[in-house]
Design a protein around this motif. Structure first.
Motif, PDB file in Angstrom:
ATOM      1  N   TYR A  66       2.166  -8.547   3.212  1.00  0.00           N
ATOM      2  CA  TYR A  66       1.741  -7.208   3.163  1.00  0.00           C
ATOM      3  C   TYR A  66       2.620  -6.317   4.042  1.00  0.00           C
ATOM      4  O   TYR A  66       3.073  -6.499   5.140  1.00  0.00           O
ATOM      5  CB  TYR A  66       0.444  -7.475   4.001  1.00  0.00           C
ATOM      6  CG  TYR A  66      -0.469  -5.982   4.135  1.00  0.00           C
ATOM      7  CD1 TYR A  66      -1.356  -5.632   3.051  1.00  0.00           C
ATOM      8  CD2 TYR A  66      -0.201  -5.075   5.103  1.00  0.00           C
ATOM      9  CE1 TYR A  66      -1.761  -4.460   3.224  1.00  0.00           C
ATOM     10  CE2 TYR A  66      -0.626  -3.826   5.021  1.00  0.00           C
ATOM     11  CZ  TYR A  66      -1.433  -3.468   3.987  1.00  0.00           C
ATOM     12  OH  TYR A  66      -2.087  -2.386   3.851  1.00  0.00           O
ATOM     13  N   SER A 107      -9.816   4.796   4.389  1.00  0.00           N
ATOM     14  CA  SER A 107      -9.164   4.238   3.488  1.00  0.00           C
ATOM     15  C   SER A 107      -8.221   2.953   3.681  1.00  0.00           C
ATOM     16  O   SER A 107      -7.890   2.143   3.020  1.00  0.00           O
ATOM     17  CB  SER A 107      -7.906   5.288   2.861  1.00  0.00           C
ATOM     18  OG  SER A 107      -6.909   5.400   3.865  1.00  0.00           O
ATOM     19  N   HIS A 137       0.600   3.454   4.294  1.00  0.00           N
ATOM     20  CA  HIS A 137      -0.035   3.038   5.273  1.00  0.00           C
ATOM     21  C   HIS A 137       0.899   2.917   6.360  1.00  0.00           C
ATOM     22  O   HIS A 137       1.881   2.262   6.455  1.00  0.00           O
ATOM     23  CB  HIS A 137      -0.587   1.627   4.946  1.00  0.00           C
ATOM     24  CG  HIS A 137      -1.362   1.056   5.913  1.00  0.00           C
ATOM     25  ND1 HIS A 137      -1.904  -0.413   5.872  1.00  0.00           N
ATOM     26  CD2 HIS A 137      -1.696   1.659   7.201  1.00  0.00           C
ATOM     27  CE1 HIS A 137      -2.451  -0.659   6.792  1.00  0.00           C
ATOM     28  NE2 HIS A 137      -2.529   0.546   7.732  1.00  0.00           N
ATOM     29  N   SER A 153       3.888  -1.859   3.432  1.00  0.00           N
ATOM     30  CA  SER A 153       3.511  -0.410   2.691  1.00  0.00           C
ATOM     31  C   SER A 153       5.061   0.288   2.613  1.00  0.00           C
ATOM     32  O   SER A 153       5.990  -0.219   2.889  1.00  0.00           O
ATOM     33  CB  SER A 153       3.059   0.624   3.779  1.00  0.00           C
ATOM     34  OG  SER A 153       2.602   1.856   3.291  1.00  0.00           O
ATOM     35  N   VAL A 165      -8.958  -0.795   1.942  1.00  0.00           N
ATOM     36  CA  VAL A 165      -7.785  -1.396   1.471  1.00  0.00           C
ATOM     37  C   VAL A 165      -7.781  -3.017   2.288  1.00  0.00           C
ATOM     38  O   VAL A 165      -7.525  -3.938   1.423  1.00  0.00           O
ATOM     39  CB  VAL A 165      -6.236  -0.968   2.049  1.00  0.00           C
ATOM     40  CG1 VAL A 165      -5.315  -2.007   1.786  1.00  0.00           C
ATOM     41  CG2 VAL A 165      -5.904   0.318   0.833  1.00  0.00           C
ATOM     42  N   THR A 187      -3.103   4.065   1.054  1.00  0.00           N
ATOM     43  CA  THR A 187      -3.989   5.072   1.755  1.00  0.00           C
ATOM     44  C   THR A 187      -3.347   6.682   1.525  1.00  0.00           C
ATOM     45  O   THR A 187      -3.614   7.377   2.553  1.00  0.00           O
ATOM     46  CB  THR A 187      -3.815   4.512   3.320  1.00  0.00           C
ATOM     47  OG1 THR A 187      -2.507   4.600   3.687  1.00  0.00           O
ATOM     48  CG2 THR A 187      -4.545   3.557   3.521  1.00  0.00           C
ATOM     49  N   THR A 203       0.809  -1.068  -0.110  1.00  0.00           N
ATOM     50  CA  THR A 203      -0.077   0.147  -0.132  1.00  0.00           C
ATOM     51  C   THR A 203       1.029   1.187   0.020  1.00  0.00           C
ATOM     52  O   THR A 203       2.104   1.380   0.108  1.00  0.00           O
ATOM     53  CB  THR A 203      -0.939   0.228   1.241  1.00  0.00           C
ATOM     54  OG1 THR A 203      -0.111  -0.614   2.478  1.00  0.00           O
ATOM     55  CG2 THR A 203      -1.936  -0.997   1.019  1.00  0.00           C
ATOM     56  N   ASP A 204       0.210   2.409  -0.153  1.00  0.00           N
ATOM     57  CA  ASP A 204       0.991   3.836  -0.170  1.00  0.00           C
ATOM     58  C   ASP A 204       0.340   4.542   1.023  1.00  0.00           C
ATOM     59  O   ASP A 204      -0.550   4.846   1.242  1.00  0.00           O
ATOM     60  CB  ASP A 204       0.629   4.461  -1.539  1.00  0.00           C
ATOM     61  CG  ASP A 204       1.459   5.552  -2.021  1.00  0.00           C
ATOM     62  OD1 ASP A 204       2.439   5.830  -0.777  1.00  0.00           O
ATOM     63  OD2 ASP A 204       1.500   5.866  -3.002  1.00  0.00           O
ATOM     64  N   TYR A 259      -1.642  -0.944  -4.083  1.00  0.00           N
ATOM     65  CA  TYR A 259      -2.883   0.008  -3.701  1.00  0.00           C
ATOM     66  C   TYR A 259      -2.197   1.228  -3.713  1.00  0.00           C
ATOM     67  O   TYR A 259      -1.546   1.727  -3.164  1.00  0.00           O
ATOM     68  CB  TYR A 259      -3.682  -0.460  -2.786  1.00  0.00           C
ATOM     69  CG  TYR A 259      -4.444  -1.696  -3.006  1.00  0.00           C
ATOM     70  CD1 TYR A 259      -5.481  -1.866  -3.771  1.00  0.00           C
ATOM     71  CD2 TYR A 259      -4.053  -2.671  -2.130  1.00  0.00           C
ATOM     72  CE1 TYR A 259      -6.094  -3.140  -3.940  1.00  0.00           C
ATOM     73  CE2 TYR A 259      -4.688  -3.998  -2.480  1.00  0.00           C
ATOM     74  CZ  TYR A 259      -5.614  -4.359  -3.361  1.00  0.00           C
ATOM     75  OH  TYR A 259      -6.264  -5.250  -3.456  1.00  0.00           O
TER      76      TYR A 259
END
Length: 469
Positions: free
Chosen positions: A266, A238, A13, A268, A242, A182, A10-11, A179
């Motif tokens: 998982y 957000s 997070h 970020s 996700v 967030t 993710t971005d 993704y």
């Protein structure tokens, strides 16, 4: 059969923003399940507190001063996109492709031209800022036709599922899902999620004084700071969104009978301050750039039923450079010996083995800023002339007192400085070193080492408007 690999990145997070990491109000049932049935790394850090260099380190296992990406890459700038970023680097995609895996990306790349599929990828669905159409879409199978209309935040998952359903079942796969959430702007998330969080207490957000070691800039100046409760509700939403999309991916693996044969990672790219230290944003939310804990701490959850020891919480400090090597090792592959990798695989920790002589420190950089963080101290050196910082994280966990000038800390500063210089001296590429960032190719028109100008008192993310024509 070799392990399949699904990496979800993710971005923005932050590690603090998940139930399994202690947030009392965020609903993250998928992350919580993966953590409880897998391995949660409690001291996972980014090598750089901003998007592109952090992602490049995860993809390559190397430091910004090795791969040469030192700031976020402006995808709307032709000059920036003309530079062949990572052209000479060996990415996870290439490692797995060369080992016989079918490889794919769905989502954010942010490491060069998104419309051109880099080497090592069979499937390429590149989707950066919230635009209506993908920036790049190449597939060895018939392409799906996106529905007309506005930006679809679920399209990244849709195309990840497309990859999983169309691949040759007998061939192992490597899939990277990036993704956009967030990342800011903290607005426009599903009302069904936002509405619940508007009633929150946000008790997990410390009431910090404004960061005293520089001025605010970038996201910290967005108009969203004028309504912090709404911004927090949107950010929390957000994260939950996700989590829902991650659940779709896990469900797809279950439906195809792939859970026991698939490593799920998982993480970020970096963290985020949402009012922490008075900052909204990450490392570039201040000038000078910062490496406060919320900017550099990332979630890192490892899950592979029957192949890692579940229910573990590991406290050894690790970075994306270590995670690169861990993923490769778990798949039974070996990175080329001729490349210098500064990390160390932590796969043995996933299996419940003793840490042994695990390093006591992590290092990070952002341009000409370099940091060492031990279990107690953090030293930040800004070359060549400072300002520098020393924090005692045990006595001052909110990083409010700079002890760099304390006479009794002089020996400690010297020791930690020597460790920084030894580490980067051993691993950096002299031509790509962050210490010469002013002469390296431009990443964007907002680099503080080239463009230190003032920022508007309040601002909006106009870069989104440029991309959503």
């Amino acid at each position: 059969m070799p392990s399949n690999v699904l990496v979800v990145c993710t971005d923005d997070h932050a590690q603090w923003a998940a139930g399994c990491y202690g947030n009392s109000e965020l609903r993250t049932p998928t992350l919580d399940h993966l953590a409880a049935t897998g391995v949660r790394m409690d001291n996972a850090f980014t090598p750089s507190p901003v998007c592109s260099p952090a992602r490049a380190s995860l993809w390559t296992g190397r430091l910004p001063s090795q791969h040469g990406v030192h700031d976020y890459l402006a995808e709307s700038d032709p000059e920036v996109m003309a530079t062949p970023w990572l052209e000479s680097e060996l990415t996870l995609a290439r490692v797995f492709h060369d080992a016989g895996y079918v490889t794919g990306l769905s989502g954010k790349w942010h490491l060069g031209r998104p419309d051109v599929r880099p080497g090592g990828f069979d499937y390429w669905y590149s989707h950066g800022a919230p635009v209506r159409v993908p920036q790049g879409y190449e597939s060895p199978w018939p392409k799906s036709t996106p529905a007309p209309g506005r930006y679809n935040p679920h399209a990244i998952t849709d195309h990840a599922v497309e990859f999983l359903r169309n691949r040759q079942a007998e061939q192992p796969f490597f899939l990277f899902v990036g993704y956009l959430a967030t990342h800011s702007p903290w607005s426009g998330h599903p009302e069904r999620l936002v509405e619940r969080y508007r009633r929150g207490t946000f008790a997990d957000i410390p009431q910090d004084a404004t960061h005293p070691f520089g001025r605010l800039r970038s996201e910290a100046m967005y108009t969203s700071r004028n309504d912090p409760r709404e911004a927090l509700a949107q950010y929390y939403a957000s994260v939950s969104e996700v989590d829902e999309q991650l659940g779709r991916l896990v469900d797809e693996l279950e439906a195809q009978g792939l859970r026991e044969s698939t490593l799920v990672v998982y993480t970020s790219d970096h963290g985020l301050n949402a009012g922490h230290h008075g900052i909204w944003g990450k490392g570039n939310g201040t000038v000078p750039y910062n490496v406060v804990e919320e900017s550099i701490r990332v979630p890192l959850i490892i899950n592979h039923p029957g192949n890692v020891l579940s229910g573990q919480i590991r406290r050894e400090p690790v970075t994306h450079c270590d995670t690169f090597l861990s993923i490769v090792e778990h798949a039974g592959l070996t990175p080329p010996a001729e490349r210098d990798y500064p990390g160390r695989s932590h796969r043995d920790l996933w299996l419940g083995k003793a840490a042994g002589d695990w390093p006591d420190a992590v290092f990070a950089e952002y341009g000409d800023l370099r940091m060492i963080r031990t279990s107690r101290h953090k030293l930040v050196r800004r070359y060549p002339d400072g300002p520098d910082e020393l924090f005692d994280l045990r006595a001052d966990p909110r990083e409010t007192v700079n002890r760099i000038s304390c006479p009794e800390q002089r020996q400690l500063v010297e020791e930690l400085t020597n460790r920084i210089e030894e580490y980067f001296g051993e691993h950096e590429d002299a031509e790509r070193s962050g210490l010469r960032v002013r002469s390296l190719p431009r990443h964007n028109k907002d680099e503080s080492w080239r463009d230190p100008g003032e920022h508007a008192l309040t601002a909006d993310p106009t870069w989104l408007a440029l991309l959503d024509d």
